[in-house]
Design a protein around this motif. Structure first.
Motif, PDB file in Angstrom:
ATOM      1  N   GLY A   6      -0.802   1.730   9.050  1.00 40.69           N
ATOM      2  CA  GLY A   6       0.183   2.411   8.217  1.00 40.69           C
ATOM      3  C   GLY A   6       1.602   2.011   8.526  1.00 40.69           C
ATOM      4  N   GLU A   7       1.895   1.746   9.795  1.00 37.10           N
ATOM      5  CA  GLU A   7       3.230   1.331  10.187  1.00 37.10           C
ATOM      6  C   GLU A   7       3.157   0.032  10.968  1.00 37.10           C
ATOM      7  N   SER A   9       5.777  -2.191  13.123  1.00 36.11           N
ATOM      8  CA  SER A   9       7.123  -2.219  13.691  1.00 36.11           C
ATOM      9  C   SER A   9       7.075  -2.925  15.041  1.00 36.11           C
ATOM     10  N   THR A  38      -0.365   0.197   4.455  1.00 32.44           N
ATOM     11  CA  THR A  38       0.894   0.086   5.186  1.00 32.44           C
ATOM     12  C   THR A  38       2.035   0.693   4.376  1.00 32.44           C
ATOM     13  N   THR A  39       2.705   1.666   4.981  1.00 29.98           N
ATOM     14  CA  THR A  39       3.807   2.341   4.296  1.00 29.98           C
ATOM     15  C   THR A  39       5.165   2.042   4.936  1.00 29.98           C
ATOM     16  N   PHE A  40       5.149   1.523   6.169  1.00 30.67           N
ATOM     17  CA  PHE A  40       6.399   1.169   6.843  1.00 30.67           C
ATOM     18  C   PHE A  40       6.251  -0.211   7.448  1.00 30.67           C
ATOM     19  N   PHE A  41       7.274  -1.023   7.253  1.00 26.69           N
ATOM     20  CA  PHE A  41       7.245  -2.409   7.693  1.00 26.69           C
ATOM     21  C   PHE A  41       8.662  -2.787   8.067  1.00 26.69           C
ATOM     22  N   ASP A  42       8.889  -3.245   9.295  1.00 32.01           N
ATOM     23  CA  ASP A  42      10.250  -3.633   9.661  1.00 32.01           C
ATOM     24  C   ASP A  42      10.332  -5.137   9.903  1.00 32.01           C
TER      25      ASP A  42
END
Length: 109
Positions: A6-7, A9, A38-42
């Motif tokens: 999901g994340e 980072s 995946t909802t967050f990707f940096d």
């Protein structure tokens, strides 16, 4: 197929790197990177995809990325320019059935 969490980072970038490198081996023809959960990707995640893209090119592997056009990731890829260099598919099914070397256009999906 590699499904990312999901994340993505800097906290889990090493794990993501290991999973991607494990899938990108000489002799493999296609790798699907599934980002549907995946909802967050940096930027650390983007760096790992950049490495995977280069390695896929060296090994002549068809790297396909699954990301829904409505997801935040689609905007992330567009703002980084990766939507122009990655084969991004709006669905897993689309990535699975596409002919080798084809390119998806998520904007029309």
């Amino acid at each position: 197929m590699v499904s990312l969490p999901g994340e993505v980072s800097h906290y889990n970038a090493t794990q993501v790197h290991e999973e991607l490198m494990g899938a990108l081996e000489p002799g493999v023809s296609t790798v699907i990177l599934d980002l549907t959960l995946t909802t967050f990707f940096d930027s650390a995640g983007l760096g790992k995809i950049a490495i995977a893209r280069r390695l896929a090119g060296v090994y002549h592997i068809d790297l396909r990325v699954v990301a829904a056009p409505s997801s935040q990731l689609a905007g992330f890829f567009a703002s980084s320019g990766y939507d122009r260099v990655l084969a991004i598919y709006p669905t897993l099914r689309g990535a699975l059935i596409a002919p080798r070397g084809s390119r998806a256009d998520t904007r029309s999906a």
